[in-house]
Design an enzyme around this catalytic site. Sequence first.
Site, PDB file in Angstrom:
ATOM      1  N   GLY A  27       0.732  -1.172   0.082  1.00  0.00           N
ATOM      2  CA  GLY A  27       0.039  -0.046  -0.001  1.00  0.00           C
ATOM      3  C   GLY A  27       0.886   1.353  -0.007  1.00  0.00           C
ATOM      4  O   GLY A  27       0.339   2.245   0.597  1.00  0.00           O
ATOM      5  N   ALA A  28       2.123   0.966  -0.683  1.00  0.00           N
ATOM      6  CA  ALA A  28       3.015   2.322  -0.686  1.00  0.00           C
ATOM      7  C   ALA A  28       2.868   3.372  -1.670  1.00  0.00           C
ATOM      8  O   ALA A  28       3.498   4.167  -1.866  1.00  0.00           O
ATOM      9  CB  ALA A  28       4.487   1.469  -0.754  1.00  0.00           C
ATOM     10  N   TYR A  37     -15.046  -4.218   8.727  1.00  0.00           N
ATOM     11  CA  TYR A  37     -13.827  -3.454   8.865  1.00  0.00           C
ATOM     12  C   TYR A  37     -13.202  -3.578  10.419  1.00  0.00           C
ATOM     13  O   TYR A  37     -12.093  -3.913  10.626  1.00  0.00           O
ATOM     14  CB  TYR A  37     -14.015  -2.011   8.838  1.00  0.00           C
ATOM     15  CG  TYR A  37     -12.891  -1.104   8.786  1.00  0.00           C
ATOM     16  CD1 TYR A  37     -11.749  -1.052   7.696  1.00  0.00           C
ATOM     17  CD2 TYR A  37     -12.097  -0.292   9.899  1.00  0.00           C
ATOM     18  CE1 TYR A  37     -10.762  -0.353   7.653  1.00  0.00           C
ATOM     19  CE2 TYR A  37     -11.083   0.402  10.094  1.00  0.00           C
ATOM     20  CZ  TYR A  37     -10.320   0.604   8.919  1.00  0.00           C
ATOM     21  OH  TYR A  37      -9.195   1.118   8.696  1.00  0.00           O
ATOM     22  N   ASN A  84       0.784  -2.840   5.318  1.00  0.00           N
ATOM     23  CA  ASN A  84       0.060  -1.531   5.309  1.00  0.00           C
ATOM     24  C   ASN A  84      -1.119  -1.568   4.592  1.00  0.00           C
ATOM     25  O   ASN A  84      -2.182  -0.757   4.727  1.00  0.00           O
ATOM     26  CB  ASN A  84       0.652  -0.149   5.019  1.00  0.00           C
ATOM     27  CG  ASN A  84       0.177   1.113   4.645  1.00  0.00           C
ATOM     28  OD1 ASN A  84      -0.316   1.737   5.649  1.00  0.00           O
ATOM     29  ND2 ASN A  84       0.077   1.180   3.556  1.00  0.00           N
ATOM     30  N   LYS A 121      -9.622  -5.794  11.222  1.00  0.00           N
ATOM     31  CA  LYS A 121      -8.636  -4.973  11.893  1.00  0.00           C
ATOM     32  C   LYS A 121      -8.344  -5.452  13.366  1.00  0.00           C
ATOM     33  O   LYS A 121      -7.284  -5.793  13.621  1.00  0.00           O
ATOM     34  CB  LYS A 121      -8.689  -3.544  12.040  1.00  0.00           C
ATOM     35  CG  LYS A 121      -8.830  -2.669  10.705  1.00  0.00           C
ATOM     36  CD  LYS A 121      -7.506  -2.772  10.146  1.00  0.00           C
ATOM     37  CE  LYS A 121      -7.403  -1.999   9.007  1.00  0.00           C
ATOM     38  NZ  LYS A 121      -5.979  -1.956   8.149  1.00  0.00           N
ATOM     39  N   SER A 147      -6.065  -0.440  13.388  1.00  0.00           N
ATOM     40  CA  SER A 147      -6.863   0.777  13.466  1.00  0.00           C
ATOM     41  C   SER A 147      -7.348   0.642  14.813  1.00  0.00           C
ATOM     42  O   SER A 147      -7.791  -0.439  15.511  1.00  0.00           O
ATOM     43  CB  SER A 147      -7.895   0.539  12.329  1.00  0.00           C
ATOM     44  OG  SER A 147      -8.704   1.635  12.523  1.00  0.00           O
ATOM     45  N   VAL A 184      -2.343  -7.686  -2.403  1.00  0.00           N
ATOM     46  CA  VAL A 184      -2.093  -8.616  -1.303  1.00  0.00           C
ATOM     47  C   VAL A 184      -3.019  -9.639  -1.120  1.00  0.00           C
ATOM     48  O   VAL A 184      -2.894 -10.497  -0.393  1.00  0.00           O
ATOM     49  CB  VAL A 184      -2.168  -7.735  -0.066  1.00  0.00           C
ATOM     50  CG1 VAL A 184      -1.177  -6.816  -0.164  1.00  0.00           C
ATOM     51  CG2 VAL A 184      -3.408  -7.247   0.110  1.00  0.00           C
TER      52      VAL A 184
END
Length: 269
Positions: A9-10, A150, A86, A154, A137, A60
């Site tokens: 996620g860069a 979500y 990430n 997480k 998160s 990913v």
Amino acid sequence: MQKRMMITGAGSGLGREIALRWAREGWQLALADVNETGLAESLQLVREAGGDGFTMRCDVRDYSQLTAVAQACEERFGGLDVLVNNAGVSAGGFFGDLSLEDWDWQLAINLMGVVKGCKAFLPLLLQSKGRIINIASMAALMQGPAMSNYNVAKAGVVALSESLLPELKPEGVSVHVVCPSFFQTNLLDSFRGPTPAMKQQVGKLLEGSPISAADIADYIYQEVAKGAFMILPHEQGRMAWQVKQQNPQAIYDEMTVMCEKMRSKLGAS
């Protein structure tokens, strides 16, 4: 440590800012993302900041793509010292409105993407006695309303990190998990939810945050250097987590009130 890091996620947001923070210390960065345009921009900024490295397109959800990045790290860097899982997507919606496809999509990226990342890079990290930094998160700890898929994904990242911590410590590999609250980012680009109104509400929370992705990246850098396991970049988040540990019912009550307000705002029944 030979200053070699891989970040999923860069191509934007927090992933890019983590790359830039470590680049300022002269690190070599392997930058992975599905957004190739964003990756090219990130690499240019990394070089301007004093680092270097390479980019690879990587989804990913596909383990073979992650192992290909690991192989590239071995070939180009001779190994890896730090893995940053990430890559992530945002989601929202009341449980009754979320489809099973919404759940599959969320878990495949935000949870299994981290599991697969750890699995693909562990051999290199065992060789270097390196570090794993998993980005979770505050949703993992607080379970806010209308974001159950979500929250669960997480929370799984936190549980995975807590599981790896004692397993890998004797092997010389350090584990860290980061739980940011809302911050200024482009996470909304990937948002998936049943109603446009839900996306607008999340957007207001992101825009209203006083803390930027660059601030969070710097906080992560400092806390990792101290050896902290659970990294909570927001002061309000640290306070809320402290309250929940001491009096969980107070948080459950607060979330119930918040949920009622959300339903009335969204005009939900």
